[in-house]
Design a protein around this motif. Structure first.
Motif, short mmCIF file in Angstrom:
data_model
loop_
_atom_site.label_atom_id
_atom_site.label_comp_id
_atom_site.label_asym_id
_atom_site.label_seq_id
_atom_site.Cartn_x
_atom_site.Cartn_y
_atom_site.Cartn_z
N UNK A 117 27.67 -31.10 18.63
CA UNK A 117 26.38 -30.46 18.36
C UNK A 117 26.12 -29.40 19.44
N UNK A 118 25.68 -28.23 19.02
CA UNK A 118 25.34 -27.18 19.98
C UNK A 118 24.21 -27.64 20.89
N UNK A 119 23.31 -28.44 20.36
CA UNK A 119 22.18 -28.97 21.14
C UNK A 119 22.69 -29.91 22.24
N UNK A 120 23.61 -30.82 21.88
CA UNK A 120 24.18 -31.75 22.86
C UNK A 120 24.99 -31.00 23.91
N UNK A 121 25.71 -29.97 23.49
CA UNK A 121 26.49 -29.17 24.43
C UNK A 121 25.57 -28.44 25.40
N UNK A 122 24.46 -27.91 24.91
CA UNK A 122 23.49 -27.24 25.78
C UNK A 122 22.89 -28.24 26.78
N UNK A 123 22.64 -29.46 26.34
CA UNK A 123 22.11 -30.51 27.21
C UNK A 123 23.11 -30.82 28.33
N UNK A 124 24.39 -30.91 27.97
CA UNK A 124 25.44 -31.18 28.96
C UNK A 124 25.55 -30.04 29.97
N UNK A 125 25.55 -28.82 29.47
CA UNK A 125 25.67 -27.66 30.37
C UNK A 125 24.47 -27.54 31.30
N UNK A 126 23.27 -27.82 30.79
CA UNK A 126 22.08 -27.77 31.64
C UNK A 126 22.14 -28.86 32.71
N UNK A 127 22.57 -30.05 32.34
CA UNK A 127 22.70 -31.14 33.32
C UNK A 127 23.70 -30.74 34.41
N UNK A 128 24.79 -30.11 34.02
CA UNK A 128 25.80 -29.68 34.98
C UNK A 128 25.23 -28.63 35.93
N UNK A 129 24.54 -27.63 35.37
CA UNK A 129 23.95 -26.58 36.22
C UNK A 129 22.94 -27.17 37.19
N UNK A 130 22.05 -28.03 36.68
CA UNK A 130 21.02 -28.64 37.53
C UNK A 130 21.65 -29.51 38.61
N UNK A 131 22.68 -30.25 38.24
CA UNK A 131 23.36 -31.14 39.19
C UNK A 131 23.96 -30.34 40.33
N UNK A 132 24.65 -29.27 40.00
CA UNK A 132 25.31 -28.48 41.05
C UNK A 132 24.32 -27.68 41.89
N UNK A 133 23.17 -27.37 41.32
CA UNK A 133 22.15 -26.62 42.06
C UNK A 133 21.46 -27.50 43.11
N UNK A 134 21.32 -28.79 42.82
CA UNK A 134 20.59 -29.68 43.73
C UNK A 134 21.03 -31.11 43.49
N UNK A 135 21.67 -31.72 44.48
CA UNK A 135 22.09 -33.12 44.35
C UNK A 135 22.26 -33.76 45.72
#
Length: 156
Positions: free
Chosen positions: A19-37
């Motif tokens: 699903x494009x929606x699930x893929x967008x969710x995964x990519x956003x989680x990855x970006x947020x994770x790498x920005x601040x963790x």
């Protein structure tokens, strides 16, 4: 200086989600994770870290590496304790996508989103509990990693 964070998360052989929606969710989680963790493996005073996140034989593998991709430690967790949360998470994400695409109204979308946040919190707490004594994480890092675990599981 000790750097207790992830600078890279690899998910080998991770094809785009169905699903494009699930893929967008995964990519956003990855970006947020790498920005601040906050990611602090026990007994390792050096950082930053890389992480290869995979599923092998029904187990979740955290392959922790140094900045130069050299292996430091692998942590293997049984996936069983996460299965109900992962299943529920996928159902809520599907419901959210359907509510958005079918214009079901802002109140319905917000209610579904609250359920999704609750599952994120529960998944984060479980992940922190399962990694206790091995890797110290903050709540937001655990939430984002839980999203990536769900993405890995959706792939199979």
């Amino acid at each position: 200086m000790v750097d207790r964070r992830l600078i890279r998360v690899d998910m080998p052989e991770m094809a785009p989600l169905p699903s494009a929606y699930a893929e967008a969710d995964r990519l956003q989680a990855m970006r947020d994770l790498l920005a601040d963790n906050q990611f602090a493996p026990a007994g390792m005073g050096v950082g930053p870290y890389g992480l290869e996140l995979t599923l092998r034989e029904g187990r979740l593998v955290f392959d922790i590496r140094d900045a130069d991709h050299q292996p430091l430690r692998a942590i293997v967790l049984a996936l069983g304790p996460f299965r109900r949360l992962i299943k529920d998470y996928h159902m809520v994400v599907d419901s959210h996508e359907m509510a958005v695409t079918q214009g079901m109204g802002e109140a319905r979308i917000q209610a579904i989103d609250m359920g999704r946040r609750g599952l994120h919190n529960e998944g984060a707490a479980l992940l922190m509990e399962r990694l206790d004594g091995r890797v110290a994480l903050d709540h937001e890092t655990a939430r984002r990693l839980f999203t990536l675990i769900c993405a890995l599981h959706q792939r199979i």
